[in-house]
Design an enzyme around this catalytic site. Sequence first.
Site, PDB file in Angstrom:
ATOM      1  CG  ASP A  74       2.482   6.400  -8.808  1.00 40.30           C
ATOM      2  OD1 ASP A  74       2.662   7.610  -9.106  1.00 40.30           O
ATOM      3  OD2 ASP A  74       2.150   5.552  -9.637  1.00 40.30           O
ATOM      4  CG  HIS A 129       2.417   2.151  -9.511  1.00 38.81           C
ATOM      5  ND1 HIS A 129       1.525   3.165  -9.282  1.00 38.81           N
ATOM      6  CD2 HIS A 129       1.691   1.017  -9.535  1.00 38.81           C
ATOM      7  CE1 HIS A 129       0.319   2.661  -9.167  1.00 38.81           C
ATOM      8  NE2 HIS A 129       0.382   1.347  -9.320  1.00 38.81           N
ATOM      9  CD  GLU A 154      -4.076  -5.199  -9.819  1.00 40.46           C
ATOM     10  OE1 GLU A 154      -4.794  -5.054  -8.823  1.00 40.46           O
ATOM     11  OE2 GLU A 154      -3.104  -4.462 -10.066  1.00 40.46           O
ATOM     12  CD  GLN A 166      -3.032  -1.080   0.256  1.00 42.44           C
ATOM     13  OE1 GLN A 166      -3.362   0.000  -0.233  1.00 42.44           O
ATOM     14  NE2 GLN A 166      -3.625  -2.227  -0.068  1.00 42.44           N
ATOM     15  CD  GLU A 194      -5.146   2.623  -8.298  1.00 43.21           C
ATOM     16  OE1 GLU A 194      -5.575   1.774  -9.142  1.00 43.21           O
ATOM     17  OE2 GLU A 194      -4.057   2.502  -7.733  1.00 43.21           O
ATOM     18  CB  SER A 218     -14.490  -5.405  -8.171  1.00 43.72           C
ATOM     19  OG  SER A 218     -14.008  -6.722  -8.246  1.00 43.72           O
ATOM     20  N   GLY A 269     -12.582  -0.958  -2.818  1.00 38.84           N
ATOM     21  CA  GLY A 269     -11.212  -1.463  -2.656  1.00 38.84           C
ATOM     22  C   GLY A 269     -10.384  -0.385  -1.986  1.00 38.84           C
ATOM     23  NE  ARG A 274      -1.826   5.394  -6.099  1.00 40.49           N
ATOM     24  CZ  ARG A 274      -2.697   4.864  -5.243  1.00 40.49           C
ATOM     25  NH1 ARG A 274      -3.587   3.993  -5.666  1.00 40.49           N
ATOM     26  NH2 ARG A 274      -2.657   5.171  -3.955  1.00 40.49           N
ATOM     27  CD  GLU A 328     -16.679  -8.488  -6.436  1.00 40.16           C
ATOM     28  OE1 GLU A 328     -16.305  -8.224  -5.274  1.00 40.16           O
ATOM     29  OE2 GLU A 328     -15.983  -8.279  -7.438  1.00 40.16           O
TER      30      GLU A 328
HETATM   31  C1  LIG Z   1      -4.984  -0.763  -6.292  1.00 42.91           C
HETATM   32  S1  LIG Z   1      -5.410  -0.960  -4.643  1.00 42.91           S
HETATM   33  C2  LIG Z   1      -5.977   0.660  -4.230  1.00 42.91           C
HETATM   34  C3  LIG Z   1      -5.976   0.941  -2.755  1.00 42.91           C
HETATM   35  C4  LIG Z   1      -6.426   2.331  -2.374  1.00 42.91           C
HETATM   36  N1  LIG Z   1      -7.749   2.627  -2.837  1.00 42.91           N
HETATM   37  C5  LIG Z   1      -5.487   3.369  -2.930  1.00 42.91           C
HETATM   38  O1  LIG Z   1      -5.858   4.074  -3.864  1.00 42.91           O
HETATM   39  O2  LIG Z   1      -4.368   3.476  -2.434  1.00 42.91           O
HETATM   40  C6  LIG Z   1      -6.869  -1.896  -4.790  1.00 42.91           C
HETATM   41  C7  LIG Z   1      -7.439  -2.378  -3.460  1.00 42.91           C
HETATM   42  O3  LIG Z   1      -8.710  -2.954  -3.718  1.00 42.91           O
HETATM   43  C8  LIG Z   1      -8.871  -4.146  -2.966  1.00 42.91           C
HETATM   44  N2  LIG Z   1      -9.828  -4.968  -3.723  1.00 42.91           N
HETATM   45  C9  LIG Z   1      -9.645  -5.529  -4.933  1.00 42.91           C
HETATM   46  N3  LIG Z   1     -10.739  -6.181  -5.326  1.00 42.91           N
HETATM   47  C10 LIG Z   1     -11.654  -6.014  -4.341  1.00 42.91           C
HETATM   48  C11 LIG Z   1     -12.989  -6.443  -4.170  1.00 42.91           C
HETATM   49  N4  LIG Z   1     -13.602  -7.177  -5.103  1.00 42.91           N
HETATM   50  N5  LIG Z   1     -13.645  -6.092  -3.033  1.00 42.91           N
HETATM   51  C12 LIG Z   1     -13.019  -5.352  -2.086  1.00 42.91           C
HETATM   52  N6  LIG Z   1     -11.743  -4.932  -2.183  1.00 42.91           N
HETATM   53  C13 LIG Z   1     -11.076  -5.251  -3.302  1.00 42.91           C
HETATM   54  C14 LIG Z   1      -7.465  -4.717  -2.895  1.00 42.91           C
HETATM   55  O4  LIG Z   1      -7.330  -5.592  -1.799  1.00 42.91           O
HETATM   56  C15 LIG Z   1      -6.623  -3.463  -2.780  1.00 42.91           C
HETATM   57  O5  LIG Z   1      -6.383  -3.118  -1.462  1.00 42.91           O
END
Ligand SMILES: C[S@@+](CC[C@H](N)C(=O)[O-])C[C@H]1O[C@@H](n2cnc3c(N)ncnc32)[C@H](O)[C@@H]1O
Length: 533
Positions: free
Chosen positions: A156, A407, A258, A150, A249, A263, A183, A159, A235
């Site tokens: 980044d 990144h 991914e 994280q 994000e 989602s 997420g 971002r 979901e």
């Molecule tokens: C790319 S990271 C972004 C984290 C944060 N929002 C940020 O911008 O720093 C994506 C996050 O979404 C979570 N995630 C991915 N798919 C998910 C889902 N279906 N339901 C809940 N969380 C999810 C991942 O565990 C991860 O922590």
Amino acid sequence: MEEKWKQREFDLASVADLCSGSSSSSPGKARFTFDGLQILQDSHQILVNVDLLTAQVFKLGPVQSVCIVEEGSDVVKKTSYSKGATLQFRNEEDSAAFHCVVQQWKKEGKVQGGNLLNGTVVTSKSKFDEKIESSSAKMYFHYYGQLLHQQNMLQDYVRTGTYYAAVIENRADFMGHVVVDVGAGSGILSLFAAQAGAKHVYAVEASEMAEYAQKLIAGNPTLAQRITVIKGKVEDVELPEKADVLISEPMGTLLVNERMLESYVIARDRFLTPNGKMFPAVGRIHMAPFSDEYLFIEIANKALFWQQQNYYGVDLTSLHGTAFQGYFSQPVVDAFDPRLLVAPPTFHVIDFTKIKEEDLYEIDIPLKFTASVGARVHGLACWFDVLFNGSTVPRWLTTAPGSPTTHWYQLRCVLSQPIYVMAGQEITGRLHLIAHNAQSYTIYLTLSAKMWGPGAEQGGILQTSSCKLDLKEPYYRMSQPQAYALAQDQQQPQPLLQTQDIHIQSQDLNESEIMQQPSPNSSVPINSLMQNI
Ligand SMILES: C[S@@+](CC[C@H](N)C(=O)[O-])C[C@H]1O[C@@H](n2cnc3c(N)ncnc32)[C@H](O)[C@@H]1O
């Protein structure tokens, strides 16, 4: 409106009846209809009608599958019989697309209740679990459950800074509104939304990171009372109210890696009010052919190891071809000099506010470029951007070559057979992405250079080159952007040297592999190796 995929048709190299007892096979078709699937022999005779909700379809090999249909049972002999057919596809691409449609069919049927027999027990697996292999999901959420990953995303600054600006400059879209952070990870975007005056933010996070997010939010007490962290998948979780705004994000390499966009779209359908806003609202995949002799040679050289005839007394050469193909099946992730592009880019739009989740299972992009220089085209370069369509200040986050590096870097699909083009020549092709259950995509790329000069009117294709890559297995080539002083075609051919190999063998699929260090204005990525997960 019915979906097009429900009427897809695939030409089969051959089809054979499983029950005939004979091994005779002939060309055929697999035709999806609104009722299921028909397997035809000699293109017209129906060999078997398949109810996709009850049939079993197995992949036997890269181009071979078998389809088994439960038929009636013989009460007297107390036996039940199955019907079926073996299908031989023309190529792997068709086979993958066929199975993708079968998956969609099975899923749709369940969603709509389908024509299941009385007494059939339907397990209520979540949408996520249905399409994603559990081992992949486990690794994925384990990865995001770690604070260091994280942190990498937070560092980044292109971002995170763009997200911050997009939220704060568009306070009006957040002020007094209910927000869902899809997420949430560390909870950073929830905190931004709360800073912008959100009435309440639901931070949904599936990984163990939810606990750290809770801690981080509690450490900011003026905002904490307006944020609720919910641990679970978007979901599956239930929320007490609908949202006016979704923030997320969900972008991976090439935007779609991914499969988190799905989602995001599911969260939209479950939680967003009809006129609600999405931050971001739109994504675009940009593409252009490139010429990069150094990169091509570097990849080809990797397989040279397998040309040794006496490796401790062992001849390795029988595996050279396989190794060569293997290296060319890895998309290359790095920051490249935009002067390597040989034609103006084109783009494909994904509107997060409108797209259906199923439309992300298969993304088919026709390509057409006009070469601006004469060059050897080594493949297709891709990058993406997303739009925060705020009502005060719209803002783009771009990962384009030449822009401050993120990144995500950029992604290049390299052809093992480059093609030659002249300035002004048309390059056509297709980028076909097929989602797989390990949260990524198989990439099929074809590039062709049309006939040039006399005879061009006949429209013949002069050269064509194709490749298949796995977006989940990229080659992270974190070299500094090269200063390409000479046009590539003016350079001397390079000998096939063993270059220093900086290949990171990675199983990883996440966006946060190699991160930019805190130097917001730097366009030069700092080399940093990631751990496999
Ligand atoms: C790319 S990271 C972004 C984290 C944060 N929002 C940020 O911008 O720093 C994506 C996050 O979404 C979570 N995630 C991915 N798919 C998910 C889902 N279906 N339901 C809940 N969380 C999810 C991942 O565990 C991860 O922590």
